[in-house]
Design a protein around this motif. Structure first.
Motif, PDB file in Angstrom:
ATOM      1  N   UNK A  67      31.481  80.681  -0.531  1.00  0.00           N
ATOM      2  CA  UNK A  67      32.155  80.190   0.653  1.00  0.00           C
ATOM      3  C   UNK A  67      31.274  80.437   1.882  1.00  0.00           C
ATOM      4  N   UNK A  68      31.514  79.622   2.882  1.00  0.00           N
ATOM      5  CA  UNK A  68      30.764  79.742   4.121  1.00  0.00           C
ATOM      6  C   UNK A  68      31.723  79.597   5.297  1.00  0.00           C
ATOM      7  N   UNK A  69      31.270  80.048   6.430  1.00  0.00           N
ATOM      8  CA  UNK A  69      32.013  79.816   7.652  1.00  0.00           C
ATOM      9  C   UNK A  69      31.537  78.507   8.263  1.00  0.00           C
ATOM     10  N   UNK A  70      32.402  77.871   9.051  1.00  0.00           N
ATOM     11  CA  UNK A  70      32.117  76.572   9.650  1.00  0.00           C
ATOM     12  C   UNK A  70      32.459  76.639  11.136  1.00  0.00           C
ATOM     13  N   UNK A  71      31.590  76.095  11.959  1.00  0.00           N
ATOM     14  CA  UNK A  71      31.837  76.043  13.395  1.00  0.00           C
ATOM     15  C   UNK A  71      32.512  74.711  13.713  1.00  0.00           C
ATOM     16  N   UNK A  72      33.622  74.797  14.439  1.00  0.00           N
ATOM     17  CA  UNK A  72      34.469  73.638  14.708  1.00  0.00           C
ATOM     18  C   UNK A  72      34.309  73.109  16.132  1.00  0.00           C
ATOM     19  N   UNK A  73      35.138  72.135  16.480  1.00  0.00           N
ATOM     20  CA  UNK A  73      35.084  71.399  17.737  1.00  0.00           C
ATOM     21  C   UNK A  73      35.010  72.241  19.018  1.00  0.00           C
ATOM     22  N   UNK A  74      35.754  73.342  19.157  1.00  0.00           N
ATOM     23  CA  UNK A  74      35.690  74.080  20.429  1.00  0.00           C
ATOM     24  C   UNK A  74      34.284  74.525  20.829  1.00  0.00           C
ATOM     25  N   UNK A  75      33.384  74.622  19.877  1.00  0.00           N
ATOM     26  CA  UNK A  75      32.008  75.027  20.180  1.00  0.00           C
ATOM     27  C   UNK A  75      31.298  73.956  20.995  1.00  0.00           C
ATOM     28  N   UNK A  76      31.651  72.705  20.779  1.00  0.00           N
ATOM     29  CA  UNK A  76      30.972  71.605  21.445  1.00  0.00           C
ATOM     30  C   UNK A  76      30.937  71.714  22.955  1.00  0.00           C
ATOM     31  N   UNK A 101      26.480  71.152  19.191  1.00  0.00           N
ATOM     32  CA  UNK A 101      27.141  72.430  18.933  1.00  0.00           C
ATOM     33  C   UNK A 101      26.227  73.287  18.079  1.00  0.00           C
ATOM     34  N   UNK A 102      26.672  74.500  17.767  1.00  0.00           N
ATOM     35  CA  UNK A 102      25.947  75.341  16.817  1.00  0.00           C
ATOM     36  C   UNK A 102      26.435  75.013  15.417  1.00  0.00           C
ATOM     37  N   UNK A 103      25.570  75.256  14.433  1.00  0.00           N
ATOM     38  CA  UNK A 103      25.903  74.992  13.037  1.00  0.00           C
ATOM     39  C   UNK A 103      25.551  76.196  12.181  1.00  0.00           C
ATOM     40  N   UNK A 104      26.363  76.428  11.150  1.00  0.00           N
ATOM     41  CA  UNK A 104      26.110  77.484  10.171  1.00  0.00           C
ATOM     42  C   UNK A 104      25.605  76.824   8.902  1.00  0.00           C
ATOM     43  N   UNK A 146      30.830  68.891   6.826  1.00  0.00           N
ATOM     44  CA  UNK A 146      29.929  67.779   6.507  1.00  0.00           C
ATOM     45  C   UNK A 146      28.821  67.652   7.553  1.00  0.00           C
ATOM     46  N   UNK A 147      29.176  67.840   8.836  1.00  0.00           N
ATOM     47  CA  UNK A 147      28.172  67.785   9.901  1.00  0.00           C
ATOM     48  C   UNK A 147      27.126  68.891   9.728  1.00  0.00           C
ATOM     49  N   UNK A 148      27.566  70.084   9.353  1.00  0.00           N
ATOM     50  CA  UNK A 148      26.628  71.194   9.148  1.00  0.00           C
ATOM     51  C   UNK A 148      25.715  70.907   7.959  1.00  0.00           C
ATOM     52  N   UNK A 149      26.288  70.404   6.875  1.00  0.00           N
ATOM     53  CA  UNK A 149      25.467  70.076   5.699  1.00  0.00           C
ATOM     54  C   UNK A 149      24.439  69.007   6.042  1.00  0.00           C
ATOM     55  N   UNK A 150      24.834  68.025   6.826  1.00  0.00           N
ATOM     56  CA  UNK A 150      23.917  66.963   7.248  1.00  0.00           C
ATOM     57  C   UNK A 150      22.835  67.519   8.179  1.00  0.00           C
ATOM     58  N   UNK A 151      23.239  68.382   9.118  1.00  0.00           N
ATOM     59  CA  UNK A 151      22.276  68.967  10.063  1.00  0.00           C
ATOM     60  C   UNK A 151      21.193  69.736   9.311  1.00  0.00           C
ATOM     61  N   UNK A 152      21.582  70.574   8.376  1.00  0.00           N
ATOM     62  CA  UNK A 152      20.585  71.380   7.655  1.00  0.00           C
ATOM     63  C   UNK A 152      19.881  70.574   6.572  1.00  0.00           C
TER      64      UNK A 152
END
Length: 79
Positions: A1-10, A32-35, A70-76
């Motif tokens: 499992x992983x943590x995910x950064x959501x909309x409020x970070x934007x 935003x930041x991504x994990x 999905x955005x984090x997976x795409x970013x990395x």
């Protein structure tokens, strides 16, 4: 499992999470930041310091929030 950064970070991009991550898996993206889900060790240090409560565990995401994983997976994946 992983943590995910959501909309409020934007809107905030406070970055407290970056300095506490023991495996350096958090990076700043254009919006935003991504994990990195492949590196995250699920320690929760980032969630504890996020001033805008923008970080959730992957298994706690609602269907609407899954887009952020999905955005984090795409970013990395594009690195």
């Amino acid at each position: 499992m992983a943590f995910v950064i959501l909309e409020p970070c934007g809107g905030e991009k406070a970055a407290e999470c970056v300095s506490v991550c023991p495996v350096d898996c958090i990076e700043e993206g254009p919006d935003q930041f991504y994990i990195d889900p492949d590196i995250c060790i699920d320690c929760g240090a980032c969630k504890a310091v996020c001033p805008v409560d923008a970080i959730e565990e992957e298994y706690d995401l609602s269907p609407k929030q899954e887009v952020y994983l999905e955005k984090a997976e795409e970013f990395f994946g594009n690195k």
